[in-house]
Motif scaffolding. Structure first.
Motif, PDB file in Angstrom:
ATOM      1  N   ILE A   1     -35.209 -91.428 -28.308  1.00 42.96           N
ATOM      2  CA  ILE A   1     -35.208 -90.148 -27.596  1.00 42.96           C
ATOM      3  C   ILE A   1     -33.788 -89.613 -27.433  1.00 42.96           C
ATOM      4  CG2 ILE A   1     -35.802 -88.997 -25.442  1.00 42.96           C
ATOM      5  CD1 ILE A   1     -38.040 -91.109 -25.093  1.00 42.96           C
ATOM      6  N   ALA A   2     -32.922 -90.453 -26.853  1.00 45.44           N
ATOM      7  CA  ALA A   2     -31.549 -89.994 -26.606  1.00 45.44           C
ATOM      8  C   ALA A   2     -30.896 -89.653 -27.939  1.00 45.44           C
ATOM      9  CB  ALA A   2     -30.761 -91.078 -25.888  1.00 45.44           C
ATOM     10  N   GLY A   3     -30.290 -88.517 -28.013  1.00 44.37           N
ATOM     11  CA  GLY A   3     -29.547 -88.146 -29.212  1.00 44.37           C
ATOM     12  C   GLY A   3     -30.405 -87.616 -30.352  1.00 44.37           C
ATOM     13  N   ALA A   4     -31.741 -87.613 -30.170  1.00 47.67           N
ATOM     14  CA  ALA A   4     -32.593 -87.079 -31.236  1.00 47.67           C
ATOM     15  C   ALA A   4     -32.380 -85.572 -31.348  1.00 47.67           C
ATOM     16  CB  ALA A   4     -34.050 -87.392 -30.937  1.00 47.67           C
TER      17      ALA A   4
ATOM     18  N   TYR B   1     -42.875 -88.056 -21.269  1.00 45.79           N
ATOM     19  CA  TYR B   1     -42.182 -87.765 -20.008  1.00 45.79           C
ATOM     20  C   TYR B   1     -40.667 -87.827 -20.208  1.00 45.79           C
ATOM     21  CZ  TYR B   1     -41.195 -88.593 -14.954  1.00 45.79           C
ATOM     22  OH  TYR B   1     -40.738 -88.542 -13.651  1.00 45.79           O
ATOM     23  N   ARG B   2     -40.229 -88.914 -20.865  1.00 46.75           N
ATOM     24  CA  ARG B   2     -38.773 -89.080 -21.055  1.00 46.75           C
ATOM     25  C   ARG B   2     -38.252 -88.135 -22.127  1.00 46.75           C
ATOM     26  NH1 ARG B   2     -40.720 -94.981 -20.591  1.00 46.75           N
ATOM     27  NH2 ARG B   2     -41.015 -94.944 -18.330  1.00 46.75           N
ATOM     28  N   THR B   3     -39.124 -87.769 -23.047  1.00 49.89           N
ATOM     29  CA  THR B   3     -38.719 -86.769 -24.041  1.00 49.89           C
ATOM     30  C   THR B   3     -38.450 -85.435 -23.348  1.00 49.89           C
ATOM     31  OG1 THR B   3     -40.036 -87.861 -25.728  1.00 49.89           O
ATOM     32  CG2 THR B   3     -39.457 -85.557 -26.124  1.00 49.89           C
ATOM     33  N   ARG B   4     -39.318 -85.085 -22.397  1.00 48.06           N
ATOM     34  CA  ARG B   4     -39.104 -83.824 -21.680  1.00 48.06           C
ATOM     35  C   ARG B   4     -37.801 -83.859 -20.884  1.00 48.06           C
ATOM     36  NH1 ARG B   4     -44.355 -84.811 -19.368  1.00 48.06           N
ATOM     37  NH2 ARG B   4     -45.951 -84.290 -20.906  1.00 48.06           N
TER      38      ARG B   4
ATOM     39  N   LEU C   1     -41.806 -85.826 -30.765  1.00 45.24           N
ATOM     40  CA  LEU C   1     -42.121 -86.929 -29.842  1.00 45.24           C
ATOM     41  C   LEU C   1     -43.133 -86.497 -28.779  1.00 45.24           C
ATOM     42  CD1 LEU C   1     -38.669 -88.704 -29.319  1.00 45.24           C
ATOM     43  CD2 LEU C   1     -40.728 -89.634 -30.398  1.00 45.24           C
ATOM     44  N   LEU C   2     -43.274 -85.184 -28.590  1.00 41.53           N
ATOM     45  CA  LEU C   2     -44.276 -84.713 -27.631  1.00 41.53           C
ATOM     46  C   LEU C   2     -45.696 -84.948 -28.130  1.00 41.53           C
ATOM     47  CD1 LEU C   2     -42.605 -81.392 -26.417  1.00 41.53           C
ATOM     48  CD2 LEU C   2     -42.719 -83.587 -25.223  1.00 41.53           C
ATOM     49  N   LYS C   3     -45.808 -85.401 -29.382  1.00 40.97           N
ATOM     50  CA  LYS C   3     -47.126 -85.765 -29.909  1.00 40.97           C
ATOM     51  C   LYS C   3     -47.454 -87.229 -29.626  1.00 40.97           C
ATOM     52  CE  LYS C   3     -46.747 -82.618 -33.880  1.00 40.97           C
ATOM     53  NZ  LYS C   3     -46.528 -82.595 -35.340  1.00 40.97           N
ATOM     54  N   THR C   4     -46.474 -87.989 -29.134  1.00 43.25           N
ATOM     55  CA  THR C   4     -46.662 -89.431 -28.949  1.00 43.25           C
ATOM     56  C   THR C   4     -47.804 -89.726 -27.990  1.00 43.25           C
ATOM     57  OG1 THR C   4     -44.276 -89.544 -29.105  1.00 43.25           O
ATOM     58  CG2 THR C   4     -45.394 -91.561 -28.450  1.00 43.25           C
ATOM     59  N   TYR C   5     -48.426 -90.890 -28.194  1.00 40.77           N
ATOM     60  CA  TYR C   5     -49.555 -91.278 -27.345  1.00 40.77           C
ATOM     61  C   TYR C   5     -49.117 -91.549 -25.905  1.00 40.77           C
ATOM     62  CZ  TYR C   5     -53.254 -94.008 -25.259  1.00 40.77           C
ATOM     63  OH  TYR C   5     -54.208 -94.458 -24.400  1.00 40.77           O
ATOM     64  N   GLU C   6     -48.047 -92.311 -25.741  1.00 40.78           N
ATOM     65  CA  GLU C   6     -47.691 -92.786 -24.392  1.00 40.78           C
ATOM     66  C   GLU C   6     -47.206 -91.646 -23.501  1.00 40.78           C
ATOM     67  OE1 GLU C   6     -46.947 -94.659 -27.081  1.00 40.78           O
ATOM     68  OE2 GLU C   6     -48.207 -96.391 -26.561  1.00 40.78           O
ATOM     69  N   ASP C   7     -47.827 -91.538 -22.311  1.00 36.17           N
ATOM     70  CA  ASP C   7     -47.423 -90.517 -21.340  1.00 36.17           C
ATOM     71  C   ASP C   7     -45.930 -90.626 -21.017  1.00 36.17           C
ATOM     72  OD1 ASP C   7     -50.075 -89.883 -21.255  1.00 36.17           O
ATOM     73  OD2 ASP C   7     -50.428 -90.586 -19.200  1.00 36.17           O
ATOM     74  N   ARG C   8     -45.456 -91.856 -20.839  1.00 37.08           N
ATOM     75  CA  ARG C   8     -44.068 -92.029 -20.397  1.00 37.08           C
ATOM     76  C   ARG C   8     -43.073 -91.691 -21.506  1.00 37.08           C
ATOM     77  NH1 ARG C   8     -43.122 -91.431 -15.113  1.00 37.08           N
ATOM     78  NH2 ARG C   8     -44.642 -92.601 -13.890  1.00 37.08           N
TER      79      ARG C   8
END
Lengths: 881, 604
Positions: free
Chosen positions: A706-709, A727-730, A717-724
């Motif tokens: 996530i960091a630096g992407a 969350y961290r992408t946002r 990454l907002l398509k990822t399954y995991e809620d968290r």
């Protein structure tokens, strides 16, 4: 208040001050032009946040003492966020604490009012004039010190500064009102013969002439702003500044001494746990220890007054302050009979029971990381590192022992599931009950304030601390700001419990609530809403599901609520009435809730509601969620974790980047505030653990990068399954440039696969990105409002509610939603309609009642009743005006 | 077919005429726009809302409607055919709520509701009549006094209606009502007319009521707590009630037994008004105000708790009827829910805190149990846990579990603090019993015998006495026969509640004594959320017959059953004479390999 504050001071030496703007005191006629002072005078500041924040920077007070070194002045700042002339709510028996005007015995009262009152606009001016006249009459005739009434000085509000930020008001509307109220103050002060200092016009002029901002949100001065305000106030009160040759003091040293005195006074005036000091729970323990503690603290403050006078005269003072003559504490014995056993991590580990297939390991403890004392809340940053608050100063400051609570960054650099590196991000904190990462730093609960700490030089150590919000009550630190969580739309949510009377001053006016709430703060716009005004005992848990539906856990009674139904608008001081819970309580008290969303966890556990419990049942309760009409219900299944170690106190839980569940273990043999003395020696301040639970039947999740992407990578990454992960992408996304994100968003939307079963959730994420950046897009909004997925329509309806002032025909759009096929969409619409005011209220009510054309259920009826009550009251009020 | 509200344009127009002028009277500055029907009334008149949802709208009008809106409700409620019986009742209740909690009433002829109370035009629905009676009280309709007196006097009328009529008469006041109530409170009246009448009289003439109450108590006619409690409550509800009743008791004297009952009834609702407690304690021969503990006494008590206190004996004290802890508190998931669940109280609270909490319950109160006491403008006292507090009204949950709504405009004075927990409870205990009770509370939730268990047992049982031996099943037939009719067709109200002990065992001797029969039925409930086999384990099977969801089960120490989602009932017939053990413990677990999810139903 913080070490760093003092450190800034040297960089901002007074000598570099721009020539102050000529002061424009409008006091005329019989009003005195200057404030006369006598030796030993006590100068007491009262009023709103303008006064309150002064204590954190000390610039004006430094000028004051340097100008009058022989007068040995005593200055106490009683400023309080959002105070108004006739509205100054405090927690129970606050007046018994020793800081009323009768207690403070002022010779001079400096009063800063008018800012919060001005939001009543021209219609409220007459009331304000009447209230101000009454205030002046009372203050100038009451001999608070037992001898004679004080000299009163009125300060006008400062002007609203246009910071030129897209997401903030430009202040033109506020300034029109502020000018009106300032003029009224000037006129009444003149007619009553009291001193008046116009700060509105000089600050307005100063903002215009100065390329640097004076405020951080348009209405509250920064350190630099107060530095510029200080000479304006100083000269308005006492005339032109004497030349540098006639100032004996080292101003840096003087200001440091003023800040040290202010800090100690703050610990007294704004003591946390007031309910146990002077309020409803002072018996039987508080009355034993606190009188001696505050007697000592007040003597320490006097020691610091004398130090200020010495420095003001140009005398040398020792580096160390000598508090040896300030008295001693009363020895406190524990009321715990029998030995207290501190269990080792291995001993605790041996007590854990988990369902088949789950495994728990120690991620970190006080043994490898001695700073990990009383950890309370955690967050993971976009780099995947765990941040956690610590509380060695728990339960509260002991006079003379500096506080040094911390935010630690614990990192697992080799991916073995245990932490191996610590960075201390922030220190010098006092009982930080809440934490969330974002906007390039961290938001931290520092009752009564919300602190933002930021690292500016890349070493992950904060070097900038600033208070962003003020006025959260501190009557009970167990009820203080907690459970920080971002909503998907970019608002930060946090909670407080009962006993508290909170009032926050914002660029949009004051926001108030008493006896418990969930708050909603948009850092970008500086809006603060009372998200849920409800008679909670002590909420300490809040989580959102992947569709933006939220759930609130009330710790003390173990209650759990569905958030949509009771988060409609109410007008202070009304609160929502009791609402049903979505699950049957098993145990209490709880602390923290989380929904399972991890490919590491078994399929059947996905979506389960997890709930920590800390007394009696020590572990993590687990419930399956099911849809039930407009809302949800949950059924208990086998707990995820239970321990027979009564020291084990899981107080926060969150899925980590690897898909494992992390638990913060406060680890304490004693946790009750009421059951033991606050100073019970058996309260532990040296231990703390972080545990990690994973399912062995499935692989861990590969942590997302996530960091630096890049922005397109983040959007994907907002398509990822995991809620968290989302969350961290946002969180990462919100630190990026708004224009660039918006530019990347349209092509991302265009390339989404319409056949993907997740398509509408991805579209919803796109809508949330817009909300996150406060960029309204009516077309996208309407697309999601009309989409085939009811869960997305429901979430979009909530977005519509928050955009109601900036979209075309919001009521027309809501009318469609209120007639939607799906009950949750209708529920969201009925909720959103509660926010309409003025002329719109009547139509909003009509539309809300249309929900009765469709099948009802408990939550729909509850929310309709609430929306109808709010709107009826507004309509009635409007009719009476 | 259910009559629904018809949007007849004729009716709507007729109704529009008078409320409009009314709102103008009320809001001198109201604009023409404001005198239109409110959106709520417009929606109701539109006929778009189906009948089964009109009730919601009617209730909303009661909560928020203007006098004009309420006028429309009154038209509806008294109209001949417009509303379903349920909605008519709701409309009457909505009008009463508007009057009581907001002080808002429709103008016009309110006495027309008299016709709904009794007589040829009264509705068939008892609920509607009850609501009309309450509304007559809320509006103080003097013209309804005769009808109300008739209801109160007529023993053919259901008791709730008679009591409501008395209360309404007291609301209305005035000489006619007073005379009617005095008459009903006379010694020649049957007890279940007389006692409610005395209670109502307390609101109009507290001295006259005190005189009659003391003589009723002294006569021995009122001999159980359930009868004494409402009588005493009527005096507790009045500002000067406890003092005046106390004076009367001091003047006339009272035998010890009714005095004890009266004292217990006070404690059970958390009231300790000093004058009345003193008078009753003196009559009962109890020391009401023992000196507060010195620090040395406290330490000695704690030491005794640790060295001599017996949690097992303490649990029996906890469960005793006269101490009544379980009326308000749950342990192991079953018991009352007025006060906090105590399952883990020992884990968080040291003995000194527990001792203080029993001696002085007001000192430390958990936040969701904060008590407020309000005095209303007409001298009424309401005390309870604050359930809701808004600028317009507060809702207080009394110790009886009833929610009382008090409009803020009615509040003369209020104090916060205190607790619904009875203060004088330890007065009924010996020192040893008190020490045992504290010892019991101290271990609750600590590791060991009294820890929170991971294996659920049935804790909340419903008990049905089976005194007729003839109804019983043949023990030889146990497990083979149908559920006896005495059980399957028993009225739900004949089932009483009993709670298992902390460790899961139900004391059968206690149950038998309370049931007044050595044979009784027990019912436990399980909610299954995910289907699968569950295992039931019994400590012993002698003297038992079992049925699960009505189907017989062969008594066995362990049996399994595959259960689908929903609520399931395990029924046991217990013959204590045929059973060796005094206890019964039923554990419910997942059967081996089962993935069922379930909860044993607890609560109050």
């Amino acid at each position: 208040m913080m070490r760093a504050t003092v450190a800034f001071w040297s960089a901002l030496a007074l000598a570099t001050l721009a020539t102050p703007v000529a002061s424009d005191s409008r006091a005329e006629g019989p009003a005195p032009e200057r404030l006369p002072l006598d030796k030993g005078d006590r100068i007491i500041l009262i009023g709103n946040t303008l006064a309150e924040r002064m204590q954190y920077f000390g610039h004006w007070e430094t000028l004051l003492h340097s100008r009058f070194p022989e007068l040995e002045l005593v200055v106490r700042d009683l400023g309080w966020s959002a105070d108004e002339l006739t509205l100054r709510p405090r927690s129970k028996d606050f007046d018994d604490h020793g800081h009323t005007l009768e207690d403070e015995k002022p010779d001079v009262v400096i009063a800063a009012f008018g800012f919060n009152e001005s939001f009543a606009g021209p219609e409220g001016l007459e009331t304000f004039r009447r209230d101000l006249a009454a205030f002046i009459d009372e203050t100038t005739t009451t001999p608070y010190n037992g001898e004679e009434p004080p000299t009163l000085v009125l300060l006008s509000p400062i002007a609203h500064e246009d910071l030129g930020r897209r997401t903030l008001p430009d202040g033109s509307k506020n300034n029109a009102n502020l000018a009106l109220y300032t003029d009224a103050m000037a006129e009444i002060a003149r007619s009553k013969g009291v001193l008046f200092v116009d700060l509105f016009h000089p600050t307005k002029q100063g903002y215009a002439e100065d390329p640097e901002p004076w405020t951080f949100n348009g209405v509250h001065l920064t350190d630099a702003g107060y530095r510029k305000l200080a000479p304006i106030l100083d000269e308005a009160l006492f005339g032109p500044r004497p030349g540098p040759g006639s100032i004996a003091a080292d101003l840096d040293a003087l200001r440091a001494a003023v800040l040290e005195k202010n800090k100690q006074f703050f610990y007294d005036y704004r003591a946390i746990n007031g309910y146990y000091i002077y309020g409803g729970r002072k018996e039987p323990f508080g009355v034993v220890n606190f009188p001696a503690e505050f007697a000592k603290l007040r003597k320490m403050i006097e020691v610091r007054d004398r130090r200020i006078w010495e420095i003001a005269r140009g005398n040398k003072v020792p580096d160390q302050i000598d508090d040896s003559g300030t008295g001693a504490f009363v020895p406190i014995e524990s009321n715990v009979k029998g030995p207290i056993t501190i269990t080792s991590p291995e001993e605790t580990l041996a007590t854990f029971e988990l369902p088949e297939g789950y495994e728990i390991n120690l991620f970190a403890s006080e043994r490898e990381f001695p700073d990990l004392k009383n950890p309370c809340q955690m967050a993971f940053d976009p780099k995947g590192r765990l941040w956690v608050t610590t509380m060695a100063s728990y339960p509260m400051y002991l006079p003379g022992t500096p506080v040094d609570d911390k935010i630690l960054i614990l990192e697992d650099t080799d991916g073995d599931g245990t932490a191996d590196k610590q960075i201390t991000f922030a220190r010098g904190l006092h009982v930080p009950t809440g934490l969330e990462i974002g906007d390039g730093g961290a938001y931290i609960a520092q009752q009564p304030n919300l602190l933002f700490a930021r690292d500016t030089d890349g070493d992950d150590v904060a070097d900038e601390y600033s208070y962003r919000l003020h006025g959260f009550d501190s009557a009970d630190s167990h009820h203080s700001l907690s459970a920080f969580t971002w909503g998907p739309g970019g608002a930060l949510y946090f909670q407080e419990g009962t006993f508290h009377h909170t009032q926050i001053e914002t660029p949009y006016g004051p926001t108030r609530v008493k006896d418990a709430a969930v708050f909603r703060y948009e850092p970008l716009t500086e809006k603060v809403d009372i998200f849920v005004s409800y008679p909670f005992a002590n909420p300490w848990g809040h989580t959102f599901d992947r569709w933006g539906q939220n759930f609130v856990a009330d710790a003390s009674g173990g209650a759990n609520y569905y958030g949509t139904a009771f988060s409609g608008d109410v007008d202070y001081p009304r609160k929502h009435p009791p609402m049903q819970q979505f699950l049957v309580k098993q145990w209490r008290p709880t602390s923290g809730c989380e929904l399972v969303s991890s490919r590491n966890f078994p399929e059947e556990a996905q979506g389960n509601y997890l709930l920590n419990n800390v007394i009696g049942f020590h572990g993590v309760l687990q419930y399956t969620m099911r849809e039930e009409g407009s809302g949800f219900a949950a059924d208990p299944v086998e707990p995820l974790l239970r321990s027979s170690d009564t020291n084990f106190r899981p107080v926060d839980l969150e899925f980590g980047p690897d898909g494992a569940l992390y638990l913060v273990d406060w680890f304490n043999p004693l946790i009750g505030h009421m059951q033991h003395s606050i100073r019970d020696p058996n309260r532990d301040v040296n231990h703390g653990r972080i545990w990690r639970i994973r399912y062995t039947g499935k692989p861990l999740v590969d942590p997302a990068k996530i960091a630096g992407a890049s922005i397109p990578e983040l959007l994907d990454l907002l398509k990822t399954y995991e809620d968290r992960t989302r969350y961290r992408t946002r969180i990462e996304l919100r630190s990026r440039d708004a224009d660039q994100v918006m530019a990347a968003l349209d092509p991302w939307i265009a390339e989404l696969n319409r056949d993907d079963p997740d398509y509408w959730r991805q579209m919803l994420e796109a809508l949330w990105v817009h909300q996150q950046f406060d960029v309204v897009d009516q077309d996208l909004l309407e697309t999601v409002l009309r989409c085939p997925e009811p869960k997305a329509r429901a979430a979009a309806t909530r977005v519509l509610g928050y955009w109601r002032d900036r979209v075309d025909d919001p009521l027309g759009l809501l009318q469609t939603q209120v007639n939607d096929d799906h009950p949750r969409v209708r529920l969201e619409a009925v909720r959103a309609l509660s926010f309409f005011k003025g002329e719109d209220a009547a139509r909003a009510q009509e539309i809300a009642l249309e929900s009765l054309l469709h099948p009802q259920d408990y939550y729909l009826e509850y929310t309709l009743n609430e929306t109808n009550a709010t709107l009826s009251d507004r309509i009635l009020k409007l009719g009476l005006e | 077919m259910m009559p629904t509200l018809l949007p007849s344009p004729r009716a709507s127009l007729a109704r529009l005429a008078w409320p409009a002028t009314l709102l103008l009277l009320l809001c001198p500055t109201a604009t023409i726009a404001a005198v239109q029907d409110s959106p709520m009334v417009r929606m109701l008149k539109s006929g778009r809302v189906p009948a089964d949802r009109q009730g919601t709208l009617i209730t909303l009008i009661g909560r928020q409607g203007s006098p004009a809106d309420l006028g429309f409700l009154l038209e509806l409620a008294t109209g001949a055919e417009a509303l379903s019986p349920e909605n008519r009742t709701l409309a009457l209740d909505a009008l009463a709520e508007a009057a009581r909690t907001r002080g808002v009433s429709p103008e016009g002829d309110r006495s027309r509701i008299t016709a709904l109370i009794r007589g040829d035009d009264a509705p068939e629905s008892q609920d509607a009549r009850l609501s009309a009676i309450r509304l007559a009280g809320a509006w103080e309709v003097e013209g309804a006094a005769d009808a109300l007196t008739a209801v109160a006097t007529d023993l053919e009328e259901p008791r709730p209606l008679r009591e409501a009529a008395l209360a309404a008469l007291a609301d209305i006041g005035g000489p006619a009502s007073r005379q009617a109530i005095l008459d009903l409170a006379g010694p020649n009246r049957p007890l279940d007319v007389r006692l409610p009448a005395i209670a109502s009289l307390a609101r109009l003439d507290v001295d006259a009521a005190a005189e009659r109450a003391v003589s009723a108590l002294a006569s021995g006619a009122v001999a159980d707590l359930d009868a004494v409690a409402p009588l005493i409550q009527a005096f507790l509800d009045r500002q000067d009630g406890p003092d005046r009743l106390a004076s009367r008791i001091r003047a006339e004297g009272l035998p010890a037994d009714p005095a004890k009952l009266a004292l217990r009834s006070m404690y059970s609702v958390g009231r300790t008004d000093p004058s009345l407690v003193a008078a009753l304690s003196e009559a009962a021969g109890i020391n009401a105000e023992p000196a507060p503990l010195t620090e040395a006494e406290m330490q000695a008590l704690i030491a005794d708790v640790q060295t001599q206190g017996d949690p097992a004996r303490g649990e029996l004290v906890f469960r005793r009827d006269d101490v009544n802890c379980m009326k308000c508190h749950a342990v192991s998931g079953a018991g009352g829910d007025i006060g906090p669940d105590l399952s883990a109280i020992g884990a968080s609270s040291p003995p000194d805190y527990l001792i203080r909490s029993l001696l002085d319950p007001e000192e430390a109160v958990k936040e969701e149990y904060q008590v407020r006491t309000v005095l209303t403008r007409d001298g009424q006292i309401v005390q309870g846990i604050v359930k809701e507090s808004s600028p317009n009204r507060i809702v207080l949950r009394e110790a009886t579990g009833i929610d009382r709504i008090v409009p803020t405009s009615d509040i003369e004075d209020e104090t916060s603090g205190g607790s619904l927990m009875p203060k004088g409870l330890p007065n009924f205990l010996t020192r040893d019993e008190f020490v045992d009770l504290i010892a019991f509370l101290s271990v609750l939730g600590k590791p060991g015998e009294y820890a929170i268990r991971s294996t659920p047992t049935i804790q909340r049982w419903s008990v049905l006495p089976l005194p007729q031996a003839a109804d019983s099943v043949d023990p030889d037939d146990a497990g083979g026969g149908d559920l006896p009719a005495a059980i399957s067709s028993a009225d739900e109200l004949s089932w009483q509640t009993a709670y298992g002990k902390t460790a899961g065992s139900l004391p059968l001797d206690e149950v038998a004594a309370k049931a007044g029969s050595p044979v009784f039925a027990l019912r436990g409930e399980i909610d299954v959320t995910k289907a699968g086999p569950l295992a039931f384990s019994l400590d012993a099977t002698d003297g038992l017959s079992l049925w699960l969801d009505g189907e017989p089960i062969a008594p066995a120490a362990r049996f399994t059953a595959d259960l689908g989602p929903g609520r399931h009932r395990l029924i046991l017939r217990v013959d204590t004479d045929a059973r060796e053990s005094d206890g019964l413990r039923v554990e419910v677990t997942r059967a081996d390999g089962s993935e069922a999810d379930f909860t044993v139903v607890g609560g109050s």
